[in-house]
Design an enzyme around this catalytic site. Structure first.
Site, PDB file in Angstrom:
ATOM      1  CE  LYS A  45      -0.390  -0.589   5.020  1.00 32.73           C
ATOM      2  NZ  LYS A  45      -1.242  -1.151   6.087  1.00 32.73           N
ATOM      3  NE  ARG A 144      -6.624  -0.160  10.918  1.00 35.64           N
ATOM      4  CZ  ARG A 144      -5.412  -0.301  10.393  1.00 35.64           C
ATOM      5  NH1 ARG A 144      -4.545   0.695  10.431  1.00 35.64           N
ATOM      6  NH2 ARG A 144      -5.037  -1.440   9.842  1.00 35.64           N
ATOM      7  CE1 TYR A 266      13.450  31.544   6.704  1.00 40.56           C
ATOM      8  CE2 TYR A 266      13.634  29.165   6.399  1.00 40.56           C
ATOM      9  CZ  TYR A 266      13.367  30.433   5.891  1.00 40.56           C
ATOM     10  OH  TYR A 266      13.034  30.588   4.576  1.00 40.56           O
ATOM     11  CG  MET A 312       9.761  23.942   1.593  1.00 46.56           C
ATOM     12  SD  MET A 312       8.840  25.080   0.552  1.00 46.56           S
ATOM     13  CE  MET A 312       7.830  25.934   1.754  1.00 46.56           C
TER      14      MET A 312
HETATM   15  C1  LIG Z   1      -0.524  -2.102   6.771  1.00 45.16           C
HETATM   16  C2  LIG Z   1      -1.128  -3.395   7.123  1.00 45.16           C
HETATM   17  C3  LIG Z   1      -0.340  -4.556   7.162  1.00 45.16           C
HETATM   18  C4  LIG Z   1       1.161  -4.514   7.057  1.00 45.16           C
HETATM   19  O1  LIG Z   1       1.651  -4.030   8.297  1.00 45.16           O
HETATM   20  P1  LIG Z   1       3.205  -3.887   8.605  1.00 45.16           P
HETATM   21  O2  LIG Z   1       3.248  -3.490  10.040  1.00 45.16           O
HETATM   22  O3  LIG Z   1       3.720  -2.823   7.693  1.00 45.16           O
HETATM   23  O4  LIG Z   1       3.835  -5.199   8.347  1.00 45.16           O
HETATM   24  C5  LIG Z   1      -0.982  -5.765   7.352  1.00 45.16           C
HETATM   25  N1  LIG Z   1      -2.330  -5.827   7.528  1.00 45.16           N
HETATM   26  C6  LIG Z   1      -3.103  -4.726   7.537  1.00 45.16           C
HETATM   27  C7  LIG Z   1      -4.557  -4.855   7.769  1.00 45.16           C
HETATM   28  C8  LIG Z   1      -2.530  -3.471   7.356  1.00 45.16           C
HETATM   29  O5  LIG Z   1      -3.302  -2.381   7.387  1.00 45.16           O
END
Ligand SMILES: *Cc1c(COP(=O)(O)O)cnc(C)c1O
Length: 371
Positions: A45, A144, A266, A312
């Site tokens: 992701k 969640r 800054y 920045m």
């Molecule tokens: C992001 C995620 C993972 C991977 O988690 P890591 O801690 O990066 O290994 C696995 N399962 C779900 C549901 C996630 O949201």
């Protein structure tokens, strides 16, 4: 070693991000080893945790990975185009109402998190006249995403709700996997085991990266690591079992010498306490280096502390410890690499490695090695 280059050309970039695909593949093998015979998906992701989903997913596929997880449908569609073959692509957040047809057309498997998502996906399956694949997520105690226990009870009472679907996997997610001593892990596992008995008897998945290291009772049939693949330590507080994948280097813009008492950057947040030599580098908070992360850069193993605030587009380094002329405009200094891990950078910023990786900016030249 072949090296594929993307993003801003090296000659004109202010900073260079090197991504070691051989190390990524080795990390996949390290996790597979830990898992014994259990299958291992790749979580890619957020553009492969910021490293480029095309390169990352194909490297994992070459290592035998045939199951991928992304968060959103848009990411799944990009991944479907990037991957050859028929890998399973799962969308963790499920499908927004009205988007189901796009998932079905691209052979994407949604993770269904509530009864509404189940109903919408089943309705499409009926309309298309074929069973559609799905993963069911249950909330085993993170609040969640996933079916609440009461929704699981409802499904158990009315199994017809799933009749049009091909349920491939039941999964849940751990809230405290990076704390092996936390009771929450065993409590979530017990809750997961109970909820699974009420659902179709299919394969199960619970472990993220840290979950892989909690022991085989957390492995089930499929692990879902992300962070560990990219070199983030899945066992905080103990030695990192993973290989580093990322190196970040920035170019020196200019160097100067300043006298005692002269203000730096800054707000004059720091001032020279003697004659000092400084180098300004082409990387700042717009590139994902947090403004509050007052770390260091490294040159040939020498630590060069930041002087003054992070800007920045630039950071000022104290290079007084180097011989005059040792560092010149265009030279590269290391920000993430052998001398300073992602996890250390995250600690400077008061955050976790995940946020550092996924925040790395678009102005870098990206160099893929080991592919
Ligand atoms: C992001 C995620 C993972 C991977 O988690 P890591 O801690 O990066 O290994 C696995 N399962 C779900 C549901 C996630 O949201």
């Amino acid at each position: 070693m072949t090296s594929k280059q993307t993003g801003v050309a090296e000659a004109i970039a202010g900073a260079i991000l090197t991504i070691d695909l051989a190390a990524l593949r080795e990390n996949y093998r390290i996790l597979k080893n830990r898992l014994g015979g259990v299958a291992c998906a790749g979580v890619v992701k957020a553009d492969g945790y910021g490293l480029g989903v095309d390169a990352v997913a194909n490297a994992l596929a070459n290592e035998g990975c045939d199951s991928f997880f992304v968060a959103q449908l848009s990411e799944a569609l990009v991944l479907r185009n990037a991957l050859k073959g028929h890998a399973a692509i799962h969308v963790l957040n499920g499908l927004a109402p009205g988007s189901e047809i796009h998932a079905a057309e691209a052979e994407i498997t949604p993770v269904l998190n509530c009864l509404e998502q189940i109903a919408d996906w089943a309705r499409l399956a009926q309309r298309l006249g074929r069973r559609l694949p799905a993963v069911l997520q249950v909330d085993s105690g993170m609040s969640r995403m996933g079916l609440a226990p009461s929704e699981v009870d409802q499904l158990a009472a009315e199994p017809a709700r799933l009749a049009a679907l091909d349920i491939r996997l039941v999964m849940s997610h751990l809230a405290c996997a990076d704390e092996p001593g936390n009771d929450a892990n065993d409590l979530q596992r017990a809750s997961f085991d109970h909820l699974r008995t009420l659902l179709p008897n299919v394969k199960a998945s619970l472990a993220n990266s840290s979950g892989v290291f909690l022991g085989s009772e957390f492995h089930y049939d499929l692990a879902r690591p992300g962070a560990a693949l990219y070199g983030i330590n899945p066992t905080p507080g103990t030695r990192n079992p993973m290989r580093p994948v990322v190196r970040l280097e920035a170019k020196v813009v200019q160097t100067r010498e300043i006298g005692d008492g002269v203000g730096i950057g800054y707000g004059y947040a720091s001032r020279a306490r003697a004659t000092m030599r400084l180098a300004t580098i082409s990387l700042g908070y717009a590139d994902g280096w947090h403004r509050r992360a007052m770390g260091s850069a490294f040159f040939n193993g020498n630590r060069l502390p930041f002087a003054g605030r992070v800007s920045m587009d630039s950071i000022i380094l104290d290079i007084t410890s180097l011989a005059p002329g040792a560092l010149k405009p265009g030279d590269l200094v290391e920000l993430i690499g052998p001398n300073q891990t992602i996890d250390e950078v995250a600690a400077h910023a008061g955050t976790i490695g995940y946020e550092i990786l996924t925040g790395l900016g678009p102005r870098f030249h990206r160099r893929y090695i080991g592919g």
